[in-house]
Design a protein around this motif. Structure first.
Motif, PDB file in Angstrom:
ATOM      1  N   MET A  24       2.458  11.719  -3.072  1.00 26.89           N
ATOM      2  CA  MET A  24       3.477  12.274  -3.973  1.00 26.89           C
ATOM      3  C   MET A  24       3.216  11.732  -5.380  1.00 26.89           C
ATOM      4  O   MET A  24       3.459  12.396  -6.379  1.00 26.89           O
ATOM      5  CB  MET A  24       4.854  11.819  -3.482  1.00 26.89           C
ATOM      6  CG  MET A  24       5.992  12.336  -4.289  1.00 26.89           C
ATOM      7  SD  MET A  24       6.506  13.951  -3.747  1.00 26.89           S
ATOM      8  CE  MET A  24       7.585  13.489  -2.390  1.00 26.89           C
ATOM      9  N   HIS A  25       2.728  10.491  -5.428  1.00 30.11           N
ATOM     10  CA  HIS A  25       2.241   9.897  -6.677  1.00 30.11           C
ATOM     11  C   HIS A  25       0.712   9.829  -6.592  1.00 30.11           C
ATOM     12  O   HIS A  25       0.163   9.263  -5.636  1.00 30.11           O
ATOM     13  CB  HIS A  25       2.821   8.490  -6.877  1.00 30.11           C
ATOM     14  CG  HIS A  25       4.293   8.520  -7.157  1.00 30.11           C
ATOM     15  ND1 HIS A  25       5.199   7.707  -6.514  1.00 30.11           N
ATOM     16  CD2 HIS A  25       5.006   9.285  -8.018  1.00 30.11           C
ATOM     17  CE1 HIS A  25       6.414   7.966  -6.978  1.00 30.11           C
ATOM     18  NE2 HIS A  25       6.327   8.921  -7.894  1.00 30.11           N
ATOM     19  N   GLY A  26       0.045  10.395  -7.608  1.00 34.36           N
ATOM     20  CA  GLY A  26      -1.396  10.586  -7.529  1.00 34.36           C
ATOM     21  C   GLY A  26      -2.228   9.317  -7.619  1.00 34.36           C
ATOM     22  O   GLY A  26      -3.423   9.338  -7.309  1.00 34.36           O
ATOM     23  N   ASN A  27      -1.616   8.215  -8.058  1.00 34.75           N
ATOM     24  CA  ASN A  27      -2.356   6.946  -8.103  1.00 34.75           C
ATOM     25  C   ASN A  27      -2.238   6.182  -6.785  1.00 34.75           C
ATOM     26  O   ASN A  27      -2.666   5.037  -6.686  1.00 34.75           O
ATOM     27  CB  ASN A  27      -1.856   6.065  -9.254  1.00 34.75           C
ATOM     28  CG  ASN A  27      -0.370   5.755  -9.142  1.00 34.75           C
ATOM     29  OD1 ASN A  27       0.408   6.566  -8.618  1.00 34.75           O
ATOM     30  ND2 ASN A  27       0.042   4.596  -9.618  1.00 34.75           N
ATOM     31  N   GLU A  28      -1.630   6.808  -5.771  1.00 30.88           N
ATOM     32  CA  GLU A  28      -1.405   6.138  -4.487  1.00 30.88           C
ATOM     33  C   GLU A  28      -2.217   6.841  -3.403  1.00 30.88           C
ATOM     34  O   GLU A  28      -1.770   7.807  -2.808  1.00 30.88           O
ATOM     35  CB  GLU A  28       0.101   6.160  -4.161  1.00 30.88           C
ATOM     36  CG  GLU A  28       0.935   5.512  -5.268  1.00 30.88           C
ATOM     37  CD  GLU A  28       2.443   5.568  -5.010  1.00 30.88           C
ATOM     38  OE1 GLU A  28       2.864   5.914  -3.895  1.00 30.88           O
ATOM     39  OE2 GLU A  28       3.198   5.259  -5.959  1.00 30.88           O
ATOM     40  N   HIS A  29      -3.426   6.340  -3.159  1.00 25.98           N
ATOM     41  CA  HIS A  29      -4.332   7.024  -2.224  1.00 25.98           C
ATOM     42  C   HIS A  29      -4.227   6.512  -0.792  1.00 25.98           C
ATOM     43  O   HIS A  29      -4.835   7.074   0.119  1.00 25.98           O
ATOM     44  CB  HIS A  29      -5.778   6.895  -2.721  1.00 25.98           C
ATOM     45  CG  HIS A  29      -6.018   7.660  -4.000  1.00 25.98           C
ATOM     46  ND1 HIS A  29      -6.315   9.002  -4.010  1.00 25.98           N
ATOM     47  CD2 HIS A  29      -5.948   7.277  -5.294  1.00 25.98           C
ATOM     48  CE1 HIS A  29      -6.445   9.416  -5.261  1.00 25.98           C
ATOM     49  NE2 HIS A  29      -6.219   8.386  -6.059  1.00 25.98           N
ATOM     50  N   GLU A  67      -3.812   9.526 -11.227  1.00 26.57           N
ATOM     51  CA  GLU A  67      -2.682   9.222 -12.113  1.00 26.57           C
ATOM     52  C   GLU A  67      -1.386   9.424 -11.353  1.00 26.57           C
ATOM     53  O   GLU A  67      -1.311  10.262 -10.460  1.00 26.57           O
ATOM     54  CB  GLU A  67      -2.690  10.174 -13.311  1.00 26.57           C
ATOM     55  CG  GLU A  67      -3.939  10.080 -14.167  1.00 26.57           C
ATOM     56  CD  GLU A  67      -3.675   9.327 -15.459  1.00 26.57           C
ATOM     57  OE1 GLU A  67      -2.491   9.190 -15.831  1.00 26.57           O
ATOM     58  OE2 GLU A  67      -4.659   8.869 -16.062  1.00 26.57           O
ATOM     59  N   ARG A  68      -0.347   8.700 -11.720  1.00 29.92           N
ATOM     60  CA  ARG A  68       0.929   8.816 -11.012  1.00 29.92           C
ATOM     61  C   ARG A  68       1.438  10.268 -10.994  1.00 29.92           C
ATOM     62  O   ARG A  68       1.917  10.762  -9.994  1.00 29.92           O
ATOM     63  CB  ARG A  68       1.962   7.894 -11.673  1.00 29.92           C
ATOM     64  CG  ARG A  68       3.302   7.832 -10.938  1.00 29.92           C
ATOM     65  CD  ARG A  68       4.202   6.792 -11.595  1.00 29.92           C
ATOM     66  NE  ARG A  68       5.577   6.859 -11.138  1.00 29.92           N
ATOM     67  CZ  ARG A  68       6.079   6.163 -10.110  1.00 29.92           C
ATOM     68  NH1 ARG A  68       5.303   5.365  -9.418  1.00 29.92           N
ATOM     69  NH2 ARG A  68       7.342   6.265  -9.772  1.00 29.92           N
ATOM     70  N   PHE A  69       1.326  10.941 -12.162  1.00 30.25           N
ATOM     71  CA  PHE A  69       1.714  12.355 -12.241  1.00 30.25           C
ATOM     72  C   PHE A  69       0.958  12.998 -13.389  1.00 30.25           C
ATOM     73  O   PHE A  69       0.240  12.306 -14.124  1.00 30.25           O
ATOM     74  CB  PHE A  69       3.231  12.506 -12.436  1.00 30.25           C
ATOM     75  CG  PHE A  69       3.790  11.686 -13.572  1.00 30.25           C
ATOM     76  CD1 PHE A  69       3.726  12.153 -14.880  1.00 30.25           C
ATOM     77  CD2 PHE A  69       4.382  10.447 -13.330  1.00 30.25           C
ATOM     78  CE1 PHE A  69       4.245  11.400 -15.931  1.00 30.25           C
ATOM     79  CE2 PHE A  69       4.891   9.684 -14.386  1.00 30.25           C
ATOM     80  CZ  PHE A  69       4.828  10.164 -15.680  1.00 30.25           C
ATOM     81  N   LEU A 118       5.223   8.501   2.242  1.00 27.97           N
ATOM     82  CA  LEU A 118       4.418   7.280   2.138  1.00 27.97           C
ATOM     83  C   LEU A 118       4.149   6.919   0.677  1.00 27.97           C
ATOM     84  O   LEU A 118       3.672   7.751  -0.100  1.00 27.97           O
ATOM     85  CB  LEU A 118       3.079   7.489   2.854  1.00 27.97           C
ATOM     86  CG  LEU A 118       3.159   7.946   4.311  1.00 27.97           C
ATOM     87  CD1 LEU A 118       1.758   8.264   4.838  1.00 27.97           C
ATOM     88  CD2 LEU A 118       3.840   6.900   5.187  1.00 27.97           C
ATOM     89  N   HIS A 119       4.434   5.686   0.328  1.00 26.55           N
ATOM     90  CA  HIS A 119       4.200   5.216  -1.039  1.00 26.55           C
ATOM     91  C   HIS A 119       3.599   3.823  -1.042  1.00 26.55           C
ATOM     92  O   HIS A 119       3.581   3.141  -0.024  1.00 26.55           O
ATOM     93  CB  HIS A 119       5.522   5.173  -1.818  1.00 26.55           C
ATOM     94  CG  HIS A 119       6.050   6.518  -2.179  1.00 26.55           C
ATOM     95  ND1 HIS A 119       5.834   7.098  -3.400  1.00 26.55           N
ATOM     96  CD2 HIS A 119       6.764   7.412  -1.463  1.00 26.55           C
ATOM     97  CE1 HIS A 119       6.408   8.297  -3.428  1.00 26.55           C
ATOM     98  NE2 HIS A 119       6.985   8.512  -2.258  1.00 26.55           N
ATOM     99  N   THR A 120       3.138   3.417  -2.246  1.00 27.36           N
ATOM    100  CA  THR A 120       2.703   2.046  -2.480  1.00 27.36           C
ATOM    101  C   THR A 120       3.260   1.638  -3.833  1.00 27.36           C
ATOM    102  O   THR A 120       3.888   2.445  -4.523  1.00 27.36           O
ATOM    103  CB  THR A 120       1.157   1.931  -2.473  1.00 27.36           C
ATOM    104  OG1 THR A 120       0.607   2.902  -3.392  1.00 27.36           O
ATOM    105  CG2 THR A 120       0.599   2.192  -1.079  1.00 27.36           C
ATOM    106  N   PHE A 121       3.058   0.377  -4.222  1.00 26.45           N
ATOM    107  CA  PHE A 121       3.657  -0.109  -5.466  1.00 26.45           C
ATOM    108  C   PHE A 121       2.666  -0.951  -6.262  1.00 26.45           C
ATOM    109  O   PHE A 121       1.594  -1.282  -5.758  1.00 26.45           O
ATOM    110  CB  PHE A 121       4.940  -0.900  -5.171  1.00 26.45           C
ATOM    111  CG  PHE A 121       4.807  -1.884  -4.028  1.00 26.45           C
ATOM    112  CD1 PHE A 121       4.132  -3.080  -4.193  1.00 26.45           C
ATOM    113  CD2 PHE A 121       5.352  -1.598  -2.784  1.00 26.45           C
ATOM    114  CE1 PHE A 121       4.011  -3.986  -3.148  1.00 26.45           C
ATOM    115  CE2 PHE A 121       5.235  -2.499  -1.723  1.00 26.45           C
ATOM    116  CZ  PHE A 121       4.553  -3.691  -1.914  1.00 26.45           C
TER     117      PHE A 121
HETATM  118 ZN   LIG Z   1       5.042   6.232  -5.111  1.00 25.00          ZN
END
Ligand SMILES: [Zn+2]
Length: 300
Positions: A24-29, A67-69, A118-121
């Motif tokens: 959902m956020h492009g920097n989170e693979h 990138e995040r977005f 699913l996300h990361t930080f």
């Molecule tokens: Zn995220």
């Protein structure tokens, strides 16, 4: 069902659907990678799946760019108003496409659908999850054995979590670790397997390693408080030049009044004591940090 956001589907039993979103956020693979692993394993093993599991990729162009977005944070625009908006921002197009896909999958029967996002930080440590504000979502969040944050969904109203949670879907965000680290990918894979087991999409005897995954998540979370609630969100605007002070990570204890960041040349002091959550150590992001407090007694 063909769709450029659809990585694949496991299972033929159409009575219920589990939707897993990664990227959902492009920097989170880590999310897409964890999804790919579980999907391939499920398809290869050939054991019965009680329901259908849909693996969905989030912001495609942002993922390509890392990138995040692209123009707007895709996970801050989930609302009917934004869905109707005529915005030509790339991310709005992704919003409309992913929502249309989820509508096709669920067919309006949200109570038979579940969502794992699913996300990361960007901070160094401290995984956790966030349930939507309904009882089945909170029960799933508790099952993981990791810290879970109540009332966070409410302060981040325009997330997919909140949007589908309000429609009655069992919905949980799992934050697996620091962006693009092997640990984060492994933890997100564990979160997917545990969700499949908890919701009885798979039989534990077919996938006996799931018990060890649960024990592992419990072990790495043992030192942290488990039931938390959000008491403060430090929201950022475009004109804010914001820099987190060094050394913060998820669940680091903080005192009321402690200077935790610099913003437009001034100290930012936290108005609440408690534990730091999601301190912003990346360029893009609309939240500087959150403060959570341990919730010891059950309140109604
Ligand atoms: Zn995220």
């Amino acid at each position: 069902m063909k769709d450029k956001h659809l990585m694949g589907v496991a299972g033929n039993d159409e009575s219920r659907k589990l939707i897993i979103i990664g990227g959902m956020h492009g920097n989170e693979h880590s999310g897409p990678e964890a999804m790919r692993r579980v999907m391939e394993h499920l398809l290869k093993a050939g054991h019965p799946v009680r329901g259908q599991v849909y693996f969905i990729l989030g912001n495609l162009k942002a993922l390509e760019r890392g990138e995040r977005f692209v123009d707007t944070d895709l996970n801050r625009i989930w609302s009917d108003e934004h869905l109707r908006s005529a915005s030509t921002d790339y991310d709005y197009n992704e919003l409309r496409e992913i929502h249309a896909l989820i509508e096709r999958i669920c067919g309006g029967r949200y109570e038979d659908c579940a969502l794992l996002d699913l996300h990361t930080f960007s901070a160094d440590s401290g995984l956790f999850c966030i349930p939507a504000e309904n009882a089945p979502s909170e029960a799933l969040a508790r099952y993981f054995g990791v810290p879970y944050i109540e009332k966070l969904a409410r302060s981040l109203p325009e997330t997919a979590l909140n949007y589908y949670g309000e429609k009655g879907m069992t919905s949980v965000v799992f934050e697996g670790g620091k962006h693009n680290t092997p640990e984060a990918t492994d933890n997100l894979e564990r979160a997917i397997w545990l969700t499949l087991a908890y919701l009885n999409y798979i039989r534990k005897e077919d996938f006996p390693f799931v018990d060890d995954m649960k024990k592992y998540l419990e072990k790495i979370s043992a030192a942290y408080p488990h039931r938390l609630e959000m008491v403060y969100r430090h929201r950022l605007e475009d004109y804010h030049h914001y820099r987190m002070n060094d050394g913060y990570y998820n669940f680091k204890p903080v005192d009321k009044g402690e200077p935790v960041a610099r913003q437009n040349g001034r100290d930012v002091r936290t108005p609440f004591g408690g534990f730091m959550l999601m301190p912003l150590y990346q360029k893009k992001g609309s939240d500087g940090f959150f403060i959570v407090q341990e919730r010891k007694h059950h309140r109604h």
